[in-house]
Design an enzyme around this catalytic site. Structure first.
Site, PDB file in Angstrom:
ATOM      1  CG  LEU A   1     -24.946 -56.362  35.723  1.00  0.00           C
ATOM      2  CD1 LEU A   1     -24.061 -55.491  34.871  1.00  0.00           C
ATOM      3  CD2 LEU A   1     -25.714 -57.379  34.907  1.00  0.00           C
TER       4      LEU A   1
ATOM      5  CB  SER B   1     -10.021 -59.326  59.080  1.00  0.00           C
ATOM      6  OG  SER B   1      -8.948 -60.190  58.873  1.00  0.00           O
TER       7      SER B   1
ATOM      8  CG  HIS C   1     -23.839 -55.136  61.246  1.00  0.00           C
ATOM      9  ND1 HIS C   1     -23.169 -55.885  60.330  1.00  0.00           N
ATOM     10  CD2 HIS C   1     -24.915 -55.848  61.604  1.00  0.00           C
ATOM     11  CE1 HIS C   1     -23.827 -57.018  60.135  1.00  0.00           C
ATOM     12  NE2 HIS C   1     -24.889 -57.019  60.902  1.00  0.00           N
ATOM     13  CE  LYS C   2     -15.276 -51.891  65.120  1.00  0.00           C
ATOM     14  NZ  LYS C   2     -14.989 -50.503  65.383  1.00  0.00           N
TER      15      LYS C   2
ATOM     16  CD1 TRP D   1     -22.233 -52.727  57.263  1.00  0.00           C
ATOM     17  CD2 TRP D   1     -23.198 -51.002  56.222  1.00  0.00           C
ATOM     18  NE1 TRP D   1     -21.840 -52.768  55.954  1.00  0.00           N
ATOM     19  CE2 TRP D   1     -22.406 -51.709  55.285  1.00  0.00           C
ATOM     20  CE3 TRP D   1     -23.889 -49.872  55.794  1.00  0.00           C
ATOM     21  CZ2 TRP D   1     -22.304 -51.334  53.945  1.00  0.00           C
ATOM     22  CZ3 TRP D   1     -23.786 -49.492  54.468  1.00  0.00           C
ATOM     23  CH2 TRP D   1     -23.002 -50.211  53.560  1.00  0.00           C
TER      24      TRP D   1
ATOM     25  CG  LEU E   1     -16.355 -54.478  48.788  1.00  0.00           C
ATOM     26  CD1 LEU E   1     -15.211 -53.475  48.772  1.00  0.00           C
ATOM     27  CD2 LEU E   1     -17.320 -54.154  49.924  1.00  0.00           C
TER      28      LEU E   1
ATOM     29  CG  LEU F   1      -7.806 -52.550  53.213  1.00  0.00           C
ATOM     30  CD1 LEU F   1      -7.119 -53.361  52.113  1.00  0.00           C
ATOM     31  CD2 LEU F   1      -7.421 -51.077  53.080  1.00  0.00           C
ATOM     32  CB  ALA F   2     -14.631 -53.720  53.287  1.00  0.00           C
TER      33      ALA F   2
ATOM     34  CB  VAL G   1     -10.499 -56.816  50.316  1.00  0.00           C
ATOM     35  CG1 VAL G   1      -9.168 -56.763  51.063  1.00  0.00           C
ATOM     36  CG2 VAL G   1     -11.251 -55.490  50.458  1.00  0.00           C
TER      37      VAL G   1
HETATM   38  C1  LIG Z   1     -21.857 -70.990  40.973  1.00  0.00           C
HETATM   39  O1  LIG Z   1     -20.796 -70.129  41.297  1.00  0.00           O
HETATM   40  C2  LIG Z   1     -20.990 -69.246  42.325  1.00  0.00           C
HETATM   41  C3  LIG Z   1     -19.928 -68.380  42.579  1.00  0.00           C
HETATM   42  C4  LIG Z   1     -20.046 -67.455  43.625  1.00  0.00           C
HETATM   43  C5  LIG Z   1     -21.218 -67.369  44.400  1.00  0.00           C
HETATM   44  C6  LIG Z   1     -22.273 -68.240  44.134  1.00  0.00           C
HETATM   45  C7  LIG Z   1     -23.529 -68.186  44.943  1.00  0.00           C
HETATM   46  C8  LIG Z   1     -24.141 -66.807  44.819  1.00  0.00           C
HETATM   47  N1  LIG Z   1     -23.835 -65.922  45.658  1.00  0.00           N
HETATM   48  N2  LIG Z   1     -25.003 -66.584  43.748  1.00  0.00           N
HETATM   49  C9  LIG Z   1     -25.611 -65.364  43.579  1.00  0.00           C
HETATM   50  O2  LIG Z   1     -25.372 -64.373  44.255  1.00  0.00           O
HETATM   51  C10 LIG Z   1     -26.623 -65.293  42.491  1.00  0.00           C
HETATM   52  C11 LIG Z   1     -27.484 -66.356  42.257  1.00  0.00           C
HETATM   53  C12 LIG Z   1     -28.462 -66.210  41.255  1.00  0.00           C
HETATM   54  C13 LIG Z   1     -28.568 -65.019  40.533  1.00  0.00           C
HETATM   55  N3  LIG Z   1     -27.705 -63.992  40.769  1.00  0.00           N
HETATM   56  C14 LIG Z   1     -26.752 -64.125  41.723  1.00  0.00           C
HETATM   57  O3  LIG Z   1     -25.899 -63.083  41.956  1.00  0.00           O
HETATM   58  C15 LIG Z   1     -25.729 -62.164  40.871  1.00  0.00           C
HETATM   59  C16 LIG Z   1     -26.278 -60.820  41.337  1.00  0.00           C
HETATM   60  C17 LIG Z   1     -25.408 -60.243  42.442  1.00  0.00           C
HETATM   61  N4  LIG Z   1     -24.007 -60.167  42.025  1.00  0.00           N
HETATM   62  C18 LIG Z   1     -23.459 -61.488  41.669  1.00  0.00           C
HETATM   63  C19 LIG Z   1     -24.257 -62.106  40.532  1.00  0.00           C
HETATM   64  C20 LIG Z   1     -22.172 -69.172  43.079  1.00  0.00           C
END
Ligand SMILES: COc1cccc(CC(=N)NC(=O)c2cccnc2OC2CCNCC2)c1
Length: 389
Positions: free
Chosen positions: A389, A147, A3-4, A6, A139, A150-151, A141
């Site tokens: 969120l 790649s 992780h360059k 981090w 976050l 930018l992040a 991009v």
């Molecule tokens: C179903 O549609 C999706 C669209 C994009 C990603 C994912 C999978 C995923 N990565 N799910 C979660 O991160 C997740 C699953 C259950 C509850 N909260 C969550 O993430 C929240 C909290 C972090 N920020 C995104 C929303 C599902």
């Protein structure tokens, strides 16, 4: 995996894992504001910084479109988060917010918004220390600029602007493993509209299961069952604040909500946040609370459906009504409001209802991180009382 970036940051490093001689608390001491870099970091030449005023309809729409087309997708790239404009205004303008922490990157020539990162201030308790932190989120991009490194410069810039406000810690989540998770959560899904979930490939028909058997399996009553179960209203803010503050004490990491925070984060907002409580019909005491936020996902490449309507479990408190019954009422209300699925992390006491209420495990994990704050141990997800969120 190296992780360059981090490895250069004040975050728990993998090499420190297990070294319990390191004290819990800030990794680096605060510096004086005069030592904080006064001017923005340099971006690659075609790009420039911009501050996104989410009140402006035009600017909010640009952010909405960038996220709608370029934000987080599931592991199989079938779905993409589709935060609404109203949700973004709610998420980014809590009490004490800083507009300067709503950071965009534009192409100098076309003025096109191609990247975004945000912070909002929050008081977070870690064991018995209340720390003012920035909650970092969104976050993003543009897919065409990935790649280009930018992040890292966007993370450094939001960190610099947070330092300018004399805040030295942050909290964030990610689906990827970075140095070093404070906790790792499993996410779970409860089908509300199993036919649509199977049609769009979110769920699969169980072995030896027919569609009609599956629809029956997830059927819910038309009405909630708990006497005194009702929508939260403005006059409930003091009682809900007391109930929630007392409940969150049991977790190692949790928000330190006051009435102002509860008014913003938990009062119902159509299409953004739903919250309900149980008012005892005898004593009129508020004894229980549940809430979920609305985060639809775009369905990528399906002829019949474009959007998955998903509810995400937020903060829930049970002191009199069994948590299982309270959450079943939340499922019933979510179904009444035409949600397709109800998602939850295995944080707080969620583990006690997930299986019994027919949640199925998701195919990924959500890692929680603290910036410039070391915890003695990696936390169990049930020690987490913080939902981002
Ligand atoms: C179903 O549609 C999706 C669209 C994009 C990603 C994912 C999978 C995923 N990565 N799910 C979660 O991160 C997740 C699953 C259950 C509850 N909260 C969550 O993430 C929240 C909290 C972090 N920020 C995104 C929303 C599902």
């Amino acid at each position: 995996k190296r992780h360059k970036f981090w490895e250069t940051q004040p975050v728990g490093q993998f090499k420190d894992l297990g070294d319990t001689s390191l004290p819990e608390g800030p990794i680096e001491p605060p510096t004086s504001l005069s030592e904080v870099k006064q001017e923005p970091y340099n971006l690659p030449s075609p790009y420039e910084w911009t501050t996104c005023d989410m009140v402006s309809e035009e600017m909010c729409n640009e952010v909405y479109l960038l996220l709608t087309n370029n934000y987080v997708e599931d592991d199989e790239n079938m779905f993409r988060f589709n935060y609404s404009k109203e949700f973004l205004r709610w998420a980014l303008r809590p009490p004490g917010f800083y507009r300067s922490w709503h950071i965009g990157v534009r192409v100098k020539t076309s003025k096109k918004l191609v990247a975004f990162i945000t912070g909002v201030p929050a008081r977070i308790r870690v064991r018995d220390a209340v720390v003012i932190m920035a909650e970092i989120n969104f976050l993003c991009v543009h897919k065409k600029l990935r790649s280009k490194r930018l992040a890292p410069v966007m993370i450094k810039e939001v960190t610099r602007r947070v330092h300018m406000e004399n805040i030295w810690q942050a909290a964030y989540t990610a689906g990827v493993v970075l140095p070093t998770p404070v906790s790792t959560c499993q996410y779970w899904h409860r089908s509300l509209n199993p036919k649509k979930l199977i049609d769009v490939g979110f769920s699969r028909l169980g072995a030896r299961m027919t569609m009609s058997r599956t629809i029956k399996l997830y059927k819910l009553p038309d009405q909630t069952v708990t006497p005194g179960f009702r929508k939260m209203e403005p006059h409930d803010v003091p009682a809900v604040t007391r109930l929630l503050r007392n409940y969150l004490k049991q977790f190692v990491v949790a928000p330190d909500f006051d009435e102002n925070d509860v008014e913003h984060w938990l009062l119902p907002k159509e299409g953004v946040i739903d919250s309900y409580l149980v008012e005892s019909p005898e004593t009129h005491e508020i004894t229980d609370f549940c809430s979920f936020y609305t985060l639809p996902s775009s369905i990528l490449g399906n002829q019949n459906h474009t959007t998955l309507k998903a509810a995400y479990s937020y903060y829930n408190v049970s002191t009199k009504t069994p948590l299982i019954q309270l959450m079943n009422d939340a499922l019933i209300v979510a179904k009444q409001k035409d949600f397709d699925v109800f998602n939850a992390l295995d944080v707080m006491q969620n583990d006690s209802f997930l299986k019994e209420l027919k949640f199925g495990p998701g195919d990924g994990k959500l890692h929680y991180y603290l910036y410039n704050y070391r915890t003695k141990h990696v936390l169990k997800s049930s020690e987490l009382g913080l939902v981002l969120l």
